[in-house]
Design a protein around this motif. Structure first.
Motif, mmCIF file in Angstrom:
data_model
loop_
_atom_site.group_PDB
_atom_site.id
_atom_site.type_symbol
_atom_site.label_atom_id
_atom_site.label_comp_id
_atom_site.label_asym_id
_atom_site.label_seq_id
_atom_site.Cartn_x
_atom_site.Cartn_y
_atom_site.Cartn_z
ATOM 1 N N GLY A 189 0.812 -1.219 0.000
ATOM 2 C CA GLY A 189 0.000 0.000 0.000
ATOM 3 C C GLY A 189 0.845 1.268 0.000
ATOM 4 O O GLY A 189 0.579 2.208 -0.740
ATOM 5 N N GLY A 190 1.866 1.271 0.842
ATOM 6 C CA GLY A 190 2.723 2.455 0.928
ATOM 7 C C GLY A 190 3.501 2.677 -0.359
ATOM 8 O O GLY A 190 3.664 3.818 -0.808
ATOM 9 N N GLN A 191 3.973 1.574 -0.971
ATOM 10 C CA GLN A 191 4.681 1.700 -2.249
ATOM 11 C C GLN A 191 3.732 2.183 -3.340
ATOM 12 O O GLN A 191 4.093 3.019 -4.171
ATOM 13 C CB GLN A 191 5.279 0.343 -2.650
ATOM 14 C CG GLN A 191 6.465 -0.081 -1.799
ATOM 15 C CD GLN A 191 6.945 -1.480 -2.147
ATOM 16 O OE1 GLN A 191 6.136 -2.366 -2.432
ATOM 17 N NE2 GLN A 191 8.252 -1.692 -2.130
ATOM 18 N N GLN A 192 2.499 1.675 -3.319
ATOM 19 C CA GLN A 192 1.514 2.120 -4.308
ATOM 20 C C GLN A 192 1.251 3.621 -4.177
ATOM 21 O O GLN A 192 1.138 4.337 -5.166
ATOM 22 C CB GLN A 192 0.197 1.359 -4.137
ATOM 23 C CG GLN A 192 0.283 -0.098 -4.563
ATOM 24 C CD GLN A 192 -1.074 -0.779 -4.613
ATOM 25 O OE1 GLN A 192 -2.112 -0.124 -4.654
ATOM 26 N NE2 GLN A 192 -1.072 -2.096 -4.602
ATOM 27 N N GLN A 193 1.167 4.092 -2.925
ATOM 28 C CA GLN A 193 0.901 5.517 -2.740
ATOM 29 C C GLN A 193 2.082 6.350 -3.231
ATOM 30 O O GLN A 193 1.909 7.399 -3.856
ATOM 31 C CB GLN A 193 0.566 5.819 -1.268
ATOM 32 C CG GLN A 193 0.020 7.217 -1.001
ATOM 33 C CD GLN A 193 -1.317 7.485 -1.683
ATOM 34 O OE1 GLN A 193 -1.484 7.274 -2.879
ATOM 35 N NE2 GLN A 193 -2.287 7.975 -0.911
ATOM 36 N N ARG A 194 3.308 5.871 -2.961
ATOM 37 C CA ARG A 194 4.476 6.601 -3.473
ATOM 38 C C ARG A 194 4.506 6.576 -4.994
ATOM 39 O O ARG A 194 4.893 7.552 -5.635
ATOM 40 C CB ARG A 194 5.766 6.037 -2.866
ATOM 41 C CG ARG A 194 5.965 6.511 -1.421
ATOM 42 C CD ARG A 194 7.317 6.124 -0.900
ATOM 43 N NE ARG A 194 7.378 4.717 -0.557
ATOM 44 C CZ ARG A 194 8.475 3.965 -0.617
ATOM 45 N NH1 ARG A 194 9.619 4.481 -1.011
ATOM 46 N NH2 ARG A 194 8.441 2.694 -0.268
ATOM 47 N N LEU A 195 4.067 5.459 -5.590
ATOM 48 C CA LEU A 195 3.982 5.399 -7.055
ATOM 49 C C LEU A 195 2.960 6.425 -7.569
ATOM 50 O O LEU A 195 3.188 7.084 -8.590
ATOM 51 C CB LEU A 195 3.601 3.985 -7.508
ATOM 52 C CG LEU A 195 3.476 3.786 -9.022
ATOM 53 C CD1 LEU A 195 4.818 4.022 -9.726
ATOM 54 C CD2 LEU A 195 2.951 2.382 -9.341
ATOM 55 N N CYS A 196 1.845 6.563 -6.857
ATOM 56 C CA CYS A 196 0.831 7.542 -7.273
ATOM 57 C C CYS A 196 1.377 8.968 -7.170
ATOM 58 O O CYS A 196 1.060 9.822 -8.005
ATOM 59 C CB CYS A 196 -0.436 7.383 -6.435
ATOM 60 S SG CYS A 196 -1.299 5.837 -6.792
ATOM 61 N N ILE A 197 2.195 9.221 -6.160
ATOM 62 C CA ILE A 197 2.830 10.537 -6.053
ATOM 63 C C ILE A 197 3.811 10.717 -7.217
ATOM 64 O O ILE A 197 3.847 11.770 -7.858
ATOM 65 C CB ILE A 197 3.498 10.711 -4.671
ATOM 66 C CG1 ILE A 197 2.425 10.702 -3.568
ATOM 67 C CG2 ILE A 197 4.318 12.008 -4.626
ATOM 68 C CD1 ILE A 197 2.965 10.724 -2.148
ATOM 69 N N ALA A 198 4.572 9.662 -7.529
ATOM 70 C CA ALA A 198 5.496 9.726 -8.674
ATOM 71 C C ALA A 198 4.733 9.978 -9.974
ATOM 72 O O ALA A 198 5.179 10.740 -10.830
ATOM 73 C CB ALA A 198 6.304 8.434 -8.778
ATOM 74 N N ARG A 199 3.576 9.355 -10.107
ATOM 75 C CA ARG A 199 2.775 9.520 -11.324
ATOM 76 C C ARG A 199 2.313 10.971 -11.473
ATOM 77 O O ARG A 199 2.186 11.487 -12.580
ATOM 78 C CB ARG A 199 1.558 8.588 -11.258
ATOM 79 C CG ARG A 199 0.685 8.616 -12.483
ATOM 80 C CD ARG A 199 -0.445 7.622 -12.378
ATOM 81 N NE ARG A 199 -1.346 7.928 -11.275
ATOM 82 C CZ ARG A 199 -2.333 7.126 -10.868
ATOM 83 N NH1 ARG A 199 -2.523 5.967 -11.451
ATOM 84 N NH2 ARG A 199 -3.110 7.479 -9.867
ATOM 85 N N ALA A 200 2.060 11.621 -10.338
ATOM 86 C CA ALA A 200 1.708 13.045 -10.393
ATOM 87 C C ALA A 200 2.950 13.890 -10.700
ATOM 88 O O ALA A 200 2.900 14.816 -11.510
ATOM 89 C CB ALA A 200 1.067 13.483 -9.073
ATOM 90 N N LEU A 201 4.067 13.540 -10.073
ATOM 91 C CA LEU A 201 5.276 14.363 -10.227
ATOM 92 C C LEU A 201 5.915 14.218 -11.603
ATOM 93 O O LEU A 201 6.632 15.121 -12.049
ATOM 94 C CB LEU A 201 6.317 13.989 -9.163
ATOM 95 C CG LEU A 201 5.925 14.201 -7.701
ATOM 96 C CD1 LEU A 201 7.112 13.901 -6.802
ATOM 97 C CD2 LEU A 201 5.418 15.619 -7.469
ATOM 98 N N VAL A 202 5.666 13.101 -12.275
ATOM 99 C CA VAL A 202 6.361 12.852 -13.539
ATOM 100 C C VAL A 202 5.987 13.908 -14.591
ATOM 101 O O VAL A 202 6.739 14.164 -15.518
ATOM 102 C CB VAL A 202 6.079 11.411 -14.032
ATOM 103 C CG1 VAL A 202 4.720 11.289 -14.703
ATOM 104 C CG2 VAL A 202 7.187 10.936 -14.960
ATOM 105 N N LEU A 203 4.848 14.546 -14.417
ATOM 106 C CA LEU A 203 4.431 15.602 -15.349
ATOM 107 C C LEU A 203 5.008 16.959 -14.959
ATOM 108 O O LEU A 203 4.685 17.968 -15.568
ATOM 109 C CB LEU A 203 2.898 15.673 -15.414
ATOM 110 C CG LEU A 203 2.242 14.442 -16.046
ATOM 111 C CD1 LEU A 203 0.725 14.478 -15.858
ATOM 112 C CD2 LEU A 203 2.591 14.361 -17.528
ATOM 113 N N GLU A 204 5.845 16.987 -13.943
ATOM 114 C CA GLU A 204 6.492 18.211 -13.476
ATOM 115 C C GLU A 204 5.486 19.326 -13.180
ATOM 116 O O GLU A 204 5.567 20.411 -13.742
ATOM 117 C CB GLU A 204 7.545 18.652 -14.501
ATOM 118 C CG GLU A 204 8.589 17.556 -14.714
ATOM 119 C CD GLU A 204 9.672 17.912 -15.724
ATOM 120 O OE1 GLU A 204 9.324 18.138 -16.895
ATOM 121 O OE2 GLU A 204 10.841 17.975 -15.327
ATOM 122 N N PRO A 205 4.542 19.030 -12.275
ATOM 123 C CA PRO A 205 3.530 20.028 -11.919
ATOM 124 C C PRO A 205 4.132 21.118 -11.028
ATOM 125 O O PRO A 205 5.250 20.963 -10.529
ATOM 126 C CB PRO A 205 2.506 19.215 -11.126
ATOM 127 C CG PRO A 205 3.335 18.180 -10.447
ATOM 128 C CD PRO A 205 4.408 17.817 -11.451
#
Ligand code: ADP
Ligand code: ADP
Length: 234
Positions: free
Chosen positions: A147-163
């Protein structure tokens, strides 16, 4: 990063007000915690910023949202906001794809050339501290992560677009205590590079990591009122 400012934002579902006259400012690169009881309109407020609310039938938003000097609430094409304003939800929700495709997909959607995608994906995985843990299994399903890794992946998925802005809706509350702490420390590490607005029910967490706290509450028959109180302690 630019500041994020809400000026008199109201959100209605049909005739029912969910948020009335919300005004707040998150300083550029700062973390604001948004606290308040269930149903007071915190998620609606986040949705009014990235215009997720546009896709809800009967939902109307008024007031102004500014990113730096730009009135983004006046933008005709809200899809362009998704790149500047990332979003992370309470329940980790990776796509049922491989770990690497969770990051390639948004890059593809936003027209980033194929040859650039994997380098950006690696950079995002490093930013959330996941690279060493997953580099040997990038092609395995994201749903096999904890679960914790999935949440970090979701944060990475947001950050990958350089918001420039990251909206976080109770990002730690579905996680076990150890993962919650890891994600909290990750969020702290993002300060300065992103402007952060985080809904949390955890007042101790708000006090620990937020630069400012905004309290949201319900008033009889009148939807919800938000008061932003700068750095007042909760
Ligand atoms: P919170 O995040 O603080 O729990 P919400 O923004 O989810 O609050 O909800 C605020 C109010 O808006 C609640 O009364 C809720 O029932 C209502 N609401 C939220 N989403 C919708 C929707 N899609 N349609 C109608 N009412 C909604
Ligand atoms: P996928 O392989 O995921 O289908 P594509 O490589 O077809 O993705 O490209 C996805 C989007 O990125 C398309 O809108 C495409 O026009 C755009 N795109 C791909 N390569 C480039 C490029 N070199 N420069 C600009 N846009 C590109």
């Amino acid at each position: 990063p630019p500041s994020l400012e809400l000026q008199g934002v109201c959100v209605h579902y049909g005739n029912q007000a969910a948020i009335e006259h919300a005004s707040l400012t998150v300083g550029g690169g700062e973390l604001m915690a948004l606290v308040g009881p269930s149903g007071c309109g915190k998620s609606s407020l986040l949705g009014s910023i990235n215009r997720m609310t546009d896709s809800i039938p009967g939902c109307r938003v008024s007031g102004r949202v500014l990113l730096g000097d730009e009135v983004i609430s006046a933008r005709r094409d809200p899809a362009t906001l998704r790149r500047q304003i990332g979003m992370v939800f309470q329940q980790p929700n990776p796509f049922p794809l491989s770990i690497i495709d969770n990051l390639r997909f948004p890059l593809s959607e936003h027209g980033v050339p194929r040859r650039d995608r994997d380098a950006l994906a690696e950079q995002a995985l490093r930013a959330v501290g996941l690279w060493e843990e997953v580099k040997g299994r990038l092609n395995q399903s994201a749903l096999g992560l904890s679960g914790g890794q999935q949440q970090r992946l979701c944060i990475a998925r947001a950050l990958v677009l350089e918001p420039q802005v990251l909206l976080l809706d109770e990002p730690c509350s579905a996680l076990d205590p150890v993962s919650s702490k890891v994600v909290e420390e990750l969020i702290v590490s993002l300060k300065g590079r992103y402007t952060l607005l985080m809904v949390t029910h955890n007042l101790a967490q708000a006090r620990r990591i937020a630069d400012s706290v905004t309290v949201c509450w319900v008033e009889a028959g009148c939807g919800c009122v938000v008061e932003s109180n700068g750095c007042r302690q909760v």
